[in-house]
Design a protein around this motif. Structure first.
Motif, PDB file in Angstrom:
ATOM      1  N   ARG A 146      -3.571   3.888  -0.616  1.00  0.00           N
ATOM      2  CA  ARG A 146      -3.851   3.496  -2.000  1.00  0.00           C
ATOM      3  C   ARG A 146      -3.171   2.167  -2.262  1.00  0.00           C
ATOM      4  N   LYS A 190      -1.166  -0.518  -4.098  1.00  0.00           N
ATOM      5  CA  LYS A 190      -0.193  -0.523  -5.189  1.00  0.00           C
ATOM      6  C   LYS A 190      -0.553  -1.667  -6.134  1.00  0.00           C
ATOM      7  N   TRP A 235       0.837  -1.192   0.000  1.00  0.00           N
ATOM      8  CA  TRP A 235       0.000   0.000   0.000  1.00  0.00           C
ATOM      9  C   TRP A 235       0.872   1.242   0.000  1.00  0.00           C
TER      10      TRP A 235
END
Length: 89
Positions: free
Chosen positions: A44, A46, A32
């Motif tokens: 977010r 990855k 992340w």
């Protein structure tokens, strides 16, 4: 937005960790990107890396398959001299 969950931060070694509720459906072992934006913690996901296959152990394993001779290198002069000294072509 979706349902709100409460999580508590805790110390884990030299880091601070937050457990994410399983109800959010986040799979384990995912990377992340974490960012602090205007007082909010933003996570977010990855993109997952494509898996690579190691084929180094397959060479010569298939019955009946003959590998092509290597022609990418010139023969060494010492190998040529040794072959001629042995009387080989």
């Amino acid at each position: 937005m979706g349902k709100e969950y409460t999580a508590k931060s805790f110390k884990s070694g030299n880091s601070v960790a937050i457990r994410v509720p399983a109800a959010l459906g986040i799979e384990p072992d995912r990377e992340w990107a974490v960012e602090w934006v205007d007082g909010n913690l933003v996570l977010r996901a990855k993109p997952t890396a494509k898996r690579k296959i190691d084929i180094s152990g397959f060479a010569g394993k298939a019955p009946g398959i003959r590998l092509a001779p290597r022609e990418d290198f010139e023969e060494r002069p010492s190998a040529i001299a040794a072959r001629k000294a042995a009387g080989l072509p």
